[in-house]
Design a protein around this motif. Structure first.
Motif, mmCIF file in Angstrom:
data_model
loop_
_atom_site.group_PDB
_atom_site.id
_atom_site.type_symbol
_atom_site.label_atom_id
_atom_site.label_comp_id
_atom_site.label_asym_id
_atom_site.label_seq_id
_atom_site.Cartn_x
_atom_site.Cartn_y
_atom_site.Cartn_z
ATOM 1 N N SER A 106 0.454 4.238 0.055
ATOM 2 C CA SER A 106 0.049 5.379 0.874
ATOM 3 C C SER A 106 0.551 5.273 2.317
ATOM 4 O O SER A 106 0.538 6.263 3.055
ATOM 5 C CB SER A 106 -1.480 5.503 0.876
ATOM 6 O OG SER A 106 -2.087 4.404 1.549
ATOM 7 N N ASP A 152 0.870 -1.176 0.000
ATOM 8 C CA ASP A 152 0.000 0.000 0.000
ATOM 9 C C ASP A 152 0.909 1.228 0.000
ATOM 10 O O ASP A 152 1.430 1.627 1.041
ATOM 11 C CB ASP A 152 -0.907 0.005 1.230
ATOM 12 C CG ASP A 152 -1.900 1.161 1.219
ATOM 13 O OD1 ASP A 152 -1.734 2.078 0.390
ATOM 14 O OD2 ASP A 152 -2.829 1.156 2.056
ATOM 15 N N ARG A 208 -5.519 0.609 -6.908
ATOM 16 C CA ARG A 208 -4.911 1.826 -7.464
ATOM 17 C C ARG A 208 -3.656 1.487 -8.272
ATOM 18 O O ARG A 208 -2.569 2.027 -8.046
ATOM 19 C CB ARG A 208 -4.570 2.830 -6.363
ATOM 20 C CG ARG A 208 -5.746 3.268 -5.515
ATOM 21 C CD ARG A 208 -6.729 4.141 -6.309
ATOM 22 N NE ARG A 208 -7.851 4.569 -5.489
ATOM 23 C CZ ARG A 208 -7.859 5.691 -4.782
ATOM 24 N NH1 ARG A 208 -6.807 6.480 -4.799
ATOM 25 N NH2 ARG A 208 -8.919 6.019 -4.054
ATOM 26 N N ASP A 228 -9.787 6.782 -8.818
ATOM 27 C CA ASP A 228 -10.534 6.267 -7.670
ATOM 28 C C ASP A 228 -11.910 5.724 -8.069
ATOM 29 O O ASP A 228 -12.705 5.339 -7.213
ATOM 30 C CB ASP A 228 -10.703 7.358 -6.603
ATOM 31 C CG ASP A 228 -11.502 8.554 -7.117
ATOM 32 O OD1 ASP A 228 -11.911 8.569 -8.290
ATOM 33 O OD2 ASP A 228 -11.718 9.493 -6.311
ATOM 34 N N SER A 276 4.041 -0.607 3.622
ATOM 35 C CA SER A 276 4.493 0.462 2.742
ATOM 36 C C SER A 276 5.277 -0.105 1.563
ATOM 37 O O SER A 276 5.715 -1.263 1.576
ATOM 38 C CB SER A 276 5.374 1.441 3.511
ATOM 39 O OG SER A 276 6.637 0.853 3.787
ATOM 40 N N ARG A 277 5.464 0.717 0.557
ATOM 41 C CA ARG A 277 6.214 0.288 -0.614
ATOM 42 C C ARG A 277 7.638 -0.106 -0.231
ATOM 43 O O ARG A 277 8.158 -1.125 -0.700
ATOM 44 C CB ARG A 277 6.241 1.406 -1.659
ATOM 45 C CG ARG A 277 6.948 1.013 -2.960
ATOM 46 C CD ARG A 277 6.959 2.167 -3.955
ATOM 47 N NE ARG A 277 7.526 1.750 -5.221
ATOM 48 C CZ ARG A 277 8.825 1.709 -5.478
ATOM 49 N NH1 ARG A 277 9.680 2.075 -4.536
ATOM 50 N NH2 ARG A 277 9.270 1.315 -6.653
#
Length: 431
Positions: free
Chosen positions: A112, A110, A207, A324, A133-134
């Motif tokens: 973000s 995720d 996304r 989105d 996280s990435r």
């Protein structure tokens, strides 16, 4: 003559090969048997550019089978006196690695989320993946691929492949990154790489853009809505659509070139319901005369066929779906959004702007009923729709700035050298 008997030698009951690998691997490494001489003359070099194996899956006999063929060639040319360049690499980049890390650790990336330096993956993955996280996800990729690469190397050495193990590389290694970046910059400088606003398959929950390998068709319920377009002479053309919410994105109607019902209308304009935008009626062989009324609405973009029509008919873009999944705000009457009744179009669109597609569909059906441009009853159907294999909602097609490589103009030159370009769907093809 007296013959002295030799000392008795105990022979094993059955011949055995145990231990030979370790013995000869050490000997070959010590003697540099398979080392490539970088100072060798180019004319005497035989180079083997084997695509590196993907290290994100379990080893099987196919790996042994395919790389044995390559090793036979390496040995043959080495025995003929050639300097054989035979490195081994690991393809630890891309979708297969992501899948393996997701399944092995029970995580999901995720972007973000912030980086968590103290994150430790669970020993046993749970039913629901943990979002990380990435940077955390990349670290797990590097950790797992390093272990997988050890297993692959052990197998190749056990087989005795005649590889120069000093030249091992990986597709995510710093050296590979530098080479690919320099190659890209060189293409950019030569005008072969360029940017373009283009459509891509998109999962609105994850996304992310979705690759062809990640797609699957699922049968889902839908409905045909018959809506009425107005002709310039005051007549009308009816079309059937499962996505009336994309009516604001309509840029053309299309029918089969041999469909006698519409042949005389090709090249003329029609006016869209509600938004009163003038769009052309165009011929195209992909239109199905047997489907619905024989006329299809081209929206930018509802499905892959829309993309094909858009590309081949050189149509404009009226993109309304955001990443989105909601409809973006647009200003009717501005360039690209011309309307014969801009104020009315703006009022109608204002009621659906910002809504997710399912709610926008329900609202626009209400508007079409009120205007009298929804003809007859809504007809339920079941039809195949493209999904991301891990997704829960149908994919959308959104536009974004993307890099392309010009290849079509070099097709004949490449074919003359024995290469063949791979075909991709039109919205993914390198120009």
């Amino acid at each position: 003559m007296t013959v002295t008997p030799r000392a008795s030698i105990a022979l094993p009951e059955k011949p055995a090969l145990e231990g030979l690998e370790q013995k000869w691997l050490a000997r070959w490494d010590e003697d540099g048997t398979y080392r490539f001489d970088r100072s060798a003359e180019r004319a005497n070099v035989y180079s083997i550019d084997t695509p590196p194996p993907t290290v994100s899956c379990s080893l099987h006999v196919g790996h042994v089978f395919s790389y044995t063929h390559t090793d036979i060639l390496a040995r043959f040319h080495r025995m003929r006196g050639r300097d054989v360049f035979y490195p081994m690499g690991w393809d630890d980049n891309g979708l297969p690695t992501e899948r393996r890390v997701q399944n092995f650790f029970g995580v999901r990336c995720d972007p973000s989320l912030p980086y968590d330096a103290s994150f430790v993956p669970p020993e046993t993955p749970g039913k629901q993946p943990i979002s990380v996280s990435r940077r955390n996800f990349v670290e797990l990729c590097e950790r797992l691929t390093a272990e997988d690469e050890k297993a692959f190397e052990a197998l190749w050495k056990y087989l005795g492949l005649s590889v120069d193990w000093r030249m091992t590389y990986s597709t995510v290694g710093r050296k590979s990154q530098r080479v690919s970046q320099r190659a890209f910059l060189r293409l950019l400088k030569r005008g072969i790489a360029y940017q373009l606003e283009a459509p891509t398959l998109w999962d609105i929950d994850f996304r992310t853009a979705v690759a062809q390998a990640e797609l699957e068709d699922r049968e889902v319920p839908g409905a045909y809505h018959k809506i009425r377009f107005t002709k310039a002479d005051g007549g009308s053309i009816d079309i059937d659509t499962t996505r009336p919410e994309l009516l604001p994105a309509c840029v053309a109607l299309v029918a089969h070139p041999d469909d006698a019902r519409y042949r005389d209308l090709f090249g003329t304009d029609v006016v869209t319901p509600l938004f009163k935008a003038r769009v052309p009626l165009r011929p195209h062989a992909l239109a199905n005369p047997e489907k619905g009324t024989g006329v299809a609405m081209i929206c930018t973009f509802g499905d892959v066929t829309d993309v094909i029509w858009w590309r081949e008919l050189s149509l404009p873009v009226r993109a309304i779906i955001q990443p989105d999944g909601r409809l973006r705000n647009v200003t009717w009457g501005s360039p690209g959004w011309e309307s014969d009744a801009a104020d009315a179009a703006q009022a109608a669109y204002g009621e659906i702007a910002g809504l997710p597609t399912n709610k926008a569909r329900a609202k626009i059906v209400e508007q079409l009923k009120a205007s009298g441009e929804l003809i007859g009853d809504i007809r339920p159907i079941t039809h195949p729709v493209k999904f991301y294999e891990k997704g829960d909602r149908a994919l959308e097609i959104v536009t974004s700035r993307q890099w392309f490589i010009k290849t079509v103009e070099s097709r004949e030159a490449l074919k003359a050298r024995g290469h063949e370009l791979t075909w991709y769907p039109p919205f993914m093809e390198s120009r």
